[in-house]
Design a protein around this motif. Structure first.
Motif, PDB file in Angstrom:
ATOM      1  N   VAL A 239       7.244  -4.521  -8.866  1.00 32.82           N
ATOM      2  CA  VAL A 239       7.503  -5.873  -8.340  1.00 32.82           C
ATOM      3  C   VAL A 239       8.774  -5.889  -7.506  1.00 32.82           C
ATOM      4  N   THR A 240       9.838  -5.249  -8.000  1.00 31.17           N
ATOM      5  CA  THR A 240      11.112  -5.228  -7.285  1.00 31.17           C
ATOM      6  C   THR A 240      10.973  -4.536  -5.930  1.00 31.17           C
TER       7      THR A 240
ATOM      8  N   ALA B 134       0.090 -12.885  -7.537  1.00 32.50           N
ATOM      9  CA  ALA B 134      -0.163 -11.667  -8.311  1.00 32.50           C
ATOM     10  C   ALA B 134       1.140 -11.072  -8.826  1.00 32.50           C
ATOM     11  N   LEU B 135       2.182 -11.077  -7.997  1.00 37.75           N
ATOM     12  CA  LEU B 135       3.492 -10.575  -8.434  1.00 37.75           C
ATOM     13  C   LEU B 135       4.045 -11.442  -9.560  1.00 37.75           C
TER      14      LEU B 135
ATOM     15  N   PRO C  81      13.567  -8.074 -11.863  1.00 44.97           N
ATOM     16  CA  PRO C  81      12.416  -8.600 -11.114  1.00 44.97           C
ATOM     17  C   PRO C  81      12.253 -10.109 -11.227  1.00 44.97           C
ATOM     18  N   THR C  82      12.525 -10.667 -12.409  1.00 45.95           N
ATOM     19  CA  THR C  82      12.385 -12.118 -12.555  1.00 45.95           C
ATOM     20  C   THR C  82      13.414 -12.853 -11.701  1.00 45.95           C
ATOM     21  N   ALA C  83      14.633 -12.316 -11.609  1.00 48.60           N
ATOM     22  CA  ALA C  83      15.668 -12.962 -10.804  1.00 48.60           C
ATOM     23  C   ALA C  83      15.319 -12.940  -9.323  1.00 48.60           C
ATOM     24  N   LEU C  84      14.813 -11.815  -8.838  1.00 44.35           N
ATOM     25  CA  LEU C  84      14.403 -11.733  -7.433  1.00 44.35           C
ATOM     26  C   LEU C  84      13.251 -12.693  -7.150  1.00 44.35           C
TER      27      LEU C  84
END
Length: 275
Positions: A144-145, A181-182, A26-29
């Protein structure tokens, strides 16, 4: 080599690898959108701003994730409020807001008797992840993803041209605050495993590296996730081999990946210029 393989038969190291994967995707996206929108410092700001929320939540007996998310959103909203009502540029506002909130967290931390360890908040404790931590990180990361993959076209248009996004009927305000928010939720999910420092790196370096290597947004997301996964898993493994802290090792690998991408892009530009 056999000793290293044997080490990863231990449950806590298996949890560390799983936690690294759950945080990386999720952090990478999200980093792709932050880089394109010029919000890299926003990731830094929100990551640091969650600190007072964590301390206040512990003092109030609330889940730490609730305090972290609330503080992260407060930082993002305060930044937007001040920017819209002053002549100060956004990066300056973010610097003032996040440094102030982080300082508040440090003052609160020094004034209370707490079981929280400052190093775990700053650098994470990826080798000490419990099942509850993995579930929290995994659920937040999955949500998130899925949202980013389902709405990536809307978020992309909003990142490039908010005026055009409004003209075609997109709800720009919802996209703006939805992305914030994400971002806050992703940082909350990454906090126990990654800590503040690694969360900042994960929200910036993969997207920046992929930006240098790709020409389409789809490819950028794929490369960003690949960089984050390889760096995170490799960092955990290398930290065991070198007996070093996992979080800084992961950050060094991502920094090396960015440096390699920068060198490649520079050499490619020179060859094209010479031709």
């Amino acid at each position: 080599m056999m000793d290293l393989i044997a080490a990863f038969q231990l449950p806590f190291l298996q949890n560390a690898l799983l936690g690294a994967v759950l945080v990386a995707v999720p952090t990478a996206l999200l980093s792709c959108f932050l880089v394109l929108k010029g919000w890299s410092l926003m990731g830094d700001a929100v990551s640091h701003a969650v600190f007072p929320g964590v301390v206040l939540a512990w003092m109030a007996g609330l889940p730490l994730a609730v305090g972290a998310f609330t503080a992260g959103m407060a930082c993002a909203l305060a930044t937007g409020f001040i920017k819209e009502r002053s002549r100060v540029k956004q990066d300056t506002v973010m610097g003032v807001v996040f440094s102030g909130m982080f300082a508040l967290g440090l003052v609160l931390y020094s004034q209370v008797q707490t079981e929280l360890h400052l190093d775990h908040i700053l650098f994470g404790d990826i080798q000490g992840l419990a099942a509850a931590d993995l579930w929290q990180t995994g659920i937040i990361g999955l949500v998130v993803t899925l949202i980013l993959l389902a709405k990536w076209r809307e978020f992309l248009l909003h990142a490039f041209d908010p005026a055009q996004a409004r003209a075609v009927g997109l709800r720009v305000g919802l996209l703006h605050y939805g992305l914030l928010a994400l971002l806050s939720a992703t940082i909350v999910g990454a906090l126990s495993a990654a800590g503040v420092i690694l969360a900042v790196a994960l929200l910036i370096a993969p997207g920046a590296t992929a930006f240098l290597l790709t020409r389409s947004f789809g490819a950028m997301m794929v490369v960003s996730v690949a960089v984050a996964l390889v760096s995170s898993i490799g960092g955990v493994v290398l930290s065991v081999a070198l007996d070093s802290a996992p979080a800084p090792t992961i950050v060094l690998l991502m920094t090396a990946a960015f440096a390699g991408a920068f060198a490649h892009a520079t050499l490619k530009a020179r060859r094209l210029g010479a031709a």
